[in-house]
Scaffold this motif. Structure first.
Motif, PDB file in Angstrom:
ATOM      1  N   VAL A  12       0.841  -1.205   0.000  1.00 45.16           N
ATOM      2  CA  VAL A  12       0.000   0.000   0.000  1.00 45.16           C
ATOM      3  C   VAL A  12       0.874   1.253   0.000  1.00 45.16           C
ATOM      4  O   VAL A  12       0.607   2.225  -0.720  1.00 45.16           O
ATOM      5  N   GLY A  13       1.934   1.250   0.824  1.00 42.79           N
ATOM      6  CA  GLY A  13       2.840   2.389   0.860  1.00 42.79           C
ATOM      7  C   GLY A  13       3.503   2.643  -0.479  1.00 42.79           C
ATOM      8  O   GLY A  13       3.647   3.797  -0.909  1.00 42.79           O
ATOM      9  N   LEU A  14       3.891   1.565  -1.171  1.00 50.22           N
ATOM     10  CA  LEU A  14       4.524   1.715  -2.484  1.00 50.22           C
ATOM     11  C   LEU A  14       3.546   2.291  -3.502  1.00 50.22           C
ATOM     12  O   LEU A  14       3.909   3.143  -4.328  1.00 50.22           O
ATOM     13  N   ILE A  15       2.312   1.828  -3.455  1.00 51.94           N
ATOM     14  CA  ILE A  15       1.288   2.352  -4.374  1.00 51.94           C
ATOM     15  C   ILE A  15       1.077   3.846  -4.153  1.00 51.94           C
ATOM     16  O   ILE A  15       0.984   4.631  -5.096  1.00 51.94           O
ATOM     17  N   VAL A  16       1.014   4.254  -2.878  1.00 49.01           N
ATOM     18  CA  VAL A  16       0.839   5.673  -2.560  1.00 49.01           C
ATOM     19  C   VAL A  16       2.016   6.492  -3.072  1.00 49.01           C
ATOM     20  O   VAL A  16       1.850   7.567  -3.665  1.00 49.01           O
ATOM     21  N   LEU A  17       3.235   5.990  -2.872  1.00 49.81           N
ATOM     22  CA  LEU A  17       4.434   6.703  -3.311  1.00 49.81           C
ATOM     23  C   LEU A  17       4.505   6.840  -4.832  1.00 49.81           C
ATOM     24  O   LEU A  17       5.093   7.782  -5.353  1.00 49.81           O
ATOM     25  N   ILE A  18       3.894   5.913  -5.552  1.00 48.87           N
ATOM     26  CA  ILE A  18       3.911   5.967  -7.016  1.00 48.87           C
ATOM     27  C   ILE A  18       2.794   6.859  -7.548  1.00 48.87           C
ATOM     28  O   ILE A  18       3.000   7.692  -8.430  1.00 48.87           O
ATOM     29  N   ILE A  19       1.591   6.682  -6.976  1.00 49.85           N
ATOM     30  CA  ILE A  19       0.420   7.388  -7.518  1.00 49.85           C
ATOM     31  C   ILE A  19       0.427   8.869  -7.143  1.00 49.85           C
ATOM     32  O   ILE A  19       0.101   9.722  -7.966  1.00 49.85           O
ATOM     33  N   ALA A  20       0.784   9.201  -5.911  1.00 52.22           N
ATOM     34  CA  ALA A  20       0.712  10.597  -5.455  1.00 52.22           C
ATOM     35  C   ALA A  20       1.540  11.553  -6.322  1.00 52.22           C
ATOM     36  O   ALA A  20       1.042  12.617  -6.711  1.00 52.22           O
ATOM     37  N   PRO A  21       2.808  11.240  -6.656  1.00 52.56           N
ATOM     38  CA  PRO A  21       3.554  12.155  -7.533  1.00 52.56           C
ATOM     39  C   PRO A  21       2.927  12.304  -8.919  1.00 52.56           C
ATOM     40  O   PRO A  21       2.989  13.382  -9.522  1.00 52.56           O
ATOM     41  N   ILE A  22       2.327  11.230  -9.431  1.00 51.08           N
ATOM     42  CA  ILE A  22       1.667  11.312 -10.740  1.00 51.08           C
ATOM     43  C   ILE A  22       0.490  12.291 -10.678  1.00 51.08           C
ATOM     44  O   ILE A  22       0.321  13.151 -11.550  1.00 51.08           O
ATOM     45  N   ILE A  23      -0.314  12.175  -9.620  1.00 53.82           N
ATOM     46  CA  ILE A  23      -1.450  13.087  -9.456  1.00 53.82           C
ATOM     47  C   ILE A  23      -0.960  14.522  -9.276  1.00 53.82           C
ATOM     48  O   ILE A  23      -1.515  15.462  -9.847  1.00 53.82           O
ATOM     49  N   SER A  24       0.105  14.691  -8.504  1.00 49.52           N
ATOM     50  CA  SER A  24       0.661  16.038  -8.296  1.00 49.52           C
ATOM     51  C   SER A  24       1.147  16.639  -9.611  1.00 49.52           C
ATOM     52  O   SER A  24       0.977  17.837  -9.865  1.00 49.52           O
ATOM     53  N   GLY A  25       1.759  15.808 -10.463  1.00 51.44           N
ATOM     54  CA  GLY A  25       2.211  16.281 -11.768  1.00 51.44           C
ATOM     55  C   GLY A  25       1.061  16.727 -12.646  1.00 51.44           C
ATOM     56  O   GLY A  25       1.136  17.754 -13.334  1.00 51.44           O
ATOM     57  N   ILE A  26      -0.026  15.951 -12.626  1.00 51.66           N
ATOM     58  CA  ILE A  26      -1.214  16.313 -13.412  1.00 51.66           C
ATOM     59  C   ILE A  26      -1.785  17.641 -12.937  1.00 51.66           C
ATOM     60  O   ILE A  26      -2.147  18.516 -13.730  1.00 51.66           O
ATOM     61  N   VAL A  27      -1.851  17.812 -11.615  1.00 55.12           N
ATOM     62  CA  VAL A  27      -2.380  19.058 -11.047  1.00 55.12           C
ATOM     63  C   VAL A  27      -1.474  20.234 -11.408  1.00 55.12           C
ATOM     64  O   VAL A  27      -1.950  21.325 -11.731  1.00 55.12           O
ATOM     65  N   ALA A  28      -0.153  20.014 -11.373  1.00 60.15           N
ATOM     66  CA  ALA A  28       0.788  21.091 -11.696  1.00 60.15           C
ATOM     67  C   ALA A  28       0.628  21.550 -13.146  1.00 60.15           C
ATOM     68  O   ALA A  28       0.652  22.748 -13.441  1.00 60.15           O
ATOM     69  N   VAL A  29       0.457  20.588 -14.053  1.00 59.87           N
ATOM     70  CA  VAL A  29       0.258  20.947 -15.463  1.00 59.87           C
ATOM     71  C   VAL A  29      -1.057  21.698 -15.648  1.00 59.87           C
ATOM     72  O   VAL A  29      -1.136  22.700 -16.376  1.00 59.87           O
ATOM     73  N   SER A  30      -2.094  21.230 -14.973  1.00 60.00           N
ATOM     74  CA  SER A  30      -3.402  21.876 -15.089  1.00 60.00           C
ATOM     75  C   SER A  30      -3.393  23.279 -14.500  1.00 60.00           C
ATOM     76  O   SER A  30      -4.158  24.149 -14.935  1.00 60.00           O
ATOM     77  N   SER A  31      -2.534  23.506 -13.520  1.00 59.97           N
ATOM     78  CA  SER A  31      -2.502  24.809 -12.844  1.00 59.97           C
ATOM     79  C   SER A  31      -1.930  25.919 -13.712  1.00 59.97           C
ATOM     80  O   SER A  31      -2.102  27.103 -13.399  1.00 59.97           O
ATOM     81  N   ARG A  32      -1.247  25.567 -14.794  1.00 59.63           N
ATOM     82  CA  ARG A  32      -0.682  26.606 -15.658  1.00 59.63           C
ATOM     83  C   ARG A  32      -1.792  27.468 -16.261  1.00 59.63           C
ATOM     84  O   ARG A  32      -1.613  28.666 -16.461  1.00 59.63           O
ATOM     85  N   GLY A  33      -2.921  26.833 -16.558  1.00 62.99           N
ATOM     86  CA  GLY A  33      -4.042  27.596 -17.099  1.00 62.99           C
ATOM     87  C   GLY A  33      -4.562  28.623 -16.105  1.00 62.99           C
ATOM     88  O   GLY A  33      -5.021  29.699 -16.498  1.00 62.99           O
ATOM     89  N   ILE A  34      -4.478  28.308 -14.809  1.00 66.02           N
ATOM     90  CA  ILE A  34      -4.922  29.244 -13.781  1.00 66.02           C
ATOM     91  C   ILE A  34      -4.045  30.485 -13.795  1.00 66.02           C
ATOM     92  O   ILE A  34      -4.536  31.615 -13.679  1.00 66.02           O
ATOM     93  N   SER A  35      -2.737  30.290 -13.943  1.00 65.81           N
ATOM     94  CA  SER A  35      -1.807  31.418 -13.965  1.00 65.81           C
ATOM     95  C   SER A  35      -2.112  32.360 -15.125  1.00 65.81           C
ATOM     96  O   SER A  35      -2.126  33.584 -14.966  1.00 65.81           O
ATOM     97  N   GLN A  36      -2.368  31.795 -16.298  1.00 66.36           N
ATOM     98  CA  GLN A  36      -2.674  32.625 -17.464  1.00 66.36           C
ATOM     99  C   GLN A  36      -3.977  33.377 -17.277  1.00 66.36           C
ATOM    100  O   GLN A  36      -4.074  34.576 -17.574  1.00 66.36           O
ATOM    101  N   ARG A  37      -4.986  32.679 -16.771  1.00 66.82           N
ATOM    102  CA  ARG A  37      -6.279  33.339 -16.557  1.00 66.82           C
ATOM    103  C   ARG A  37      -6.193  34.398 -15.459  1.00 66.82           C
ATOM    104  O   ARG A  37      -6.873  35.426 -15.521  1.00 66.82           O
ATOM    105  N   SER A  38      -5.361  34.137 -14.449  1.00 65.66           N
ATOM    106  CA  SER A  38      -5.202  35.103 -13.366  1.00 65.66           C
ATOM    107  C   SER A  38      -4.560  36.389 -13.877  1.00 65.66           C
ATOM    108  O   SER A  38      -4.938  37.494 -13.457  1.00 65.66           O
TER     109      SER A  38
END
Length: 246
Positions: A160-186
């Protein structure tokens, strides 16, 4: 040749550099707060396993005292961290407003000086820039909580710990890419807000002239258009932020 004006990245770096002591203090204590939050369910489980189920009164008392100490650290670290970051926000906001006013008074000609835009830059823009301290505190605290939970999971159930360590950075990366649109709109939102503020300033300064020539309808229409554009930009920014948060 005219020197290039500093961009947003430079201003953010300078903002953090000027308040780095408060920012570091706030981030560290908020990290301790989130780590304590992550330890709460672990502590509850330990109390149940080692004190409640075995019905050991001595361990139960020790556990409750330790639990109280954990909450003391949790609440105290949040208070100290939040106060440090709030100090950074307010001190830097004040410094930015002083800079905007000084620039407007000493380095801008009367032709370029638009009261409404200056007011907007010294309020809304200054507040937006200092949000970086909240992002730093949130980021560090989230990382601390994640690290604490992941380490505990690795010891209790490595899979379970290994799954969390793998999935969490992937989700964080997706959120970081999506956040670029917020910066432009802001950026668009702040620009349209400044334009609307400038429109108000111009209208108020020339109010007597506008009324004398019967230009109230034109002035109202011009401000309505600028206000609508600002509102649309704010809605677009809020929509993008909501999608990323979701």
């Amino acid at each position: 040749m005219k020197a290039a004006e500093p961009g947003g990245s430079f201003i953010l770096r300078r903002t953090v550099k000027r308040q780095w002591k408060r920012a570091v203090l706030g981030a560290l204590f908020l990290g301790l707060w989130q780590l304590s939050e992550a330890l709460v369910p672990i502590a509850i489980g330990l109390v149940i396993d080692h004190a409640v189920l075995p019905r050991d009164l001595r361990l139960l008392v020790i556990s409750l005292v330790s639990f109280g100490a954990l909450f003391f650290v949790l609440s105290g670290s949040y208070r100290i961290g939040s106060r440090a970051l709030n100090r950074a926000v307010n001190h830097e906001s004040h410094a930015l407003r002083v800079e905007v006013a000084s620039h407007a008074l000493t380095k801008m000609s009367t032709k370029d000086l638009v009261p409404g835009e200056v007011m907007s830059r010294s309020t809304a823009d200054a507040d937006s820039i200092t949000r970086i301290f909240g992002q730093l505190g949130t980021g560090v605290s989230a990382l601390a909580g994640f690290a604490g939970a992941a380490i505990f999971l690795l010891f209790s159930d490595w899979l379970v710990g290994l799954i969390v360590l793998i999935i969490a950075p992937i989700i964080s990366g997706i959120v970081a890419v999506s956040s670029r649109g917020i910066s432009q709109r802001s950026s668009t939102q702040q620009a349209t807000l400044a334009t609307a503020g400038a429109q108000v300033g111009d209208t108020m300064l020339g109010l007597r002239v506008i009324k004398a020539i019967g230009g109230e309808r034109w002035a109202s229409s011009a401000y309505h258009q600028a206000s609508q554009e600002s509102a649309k930009a704010a809605i677009n920014t809020a929509a993008a932020t909501g999608k990323v948060a979701g």
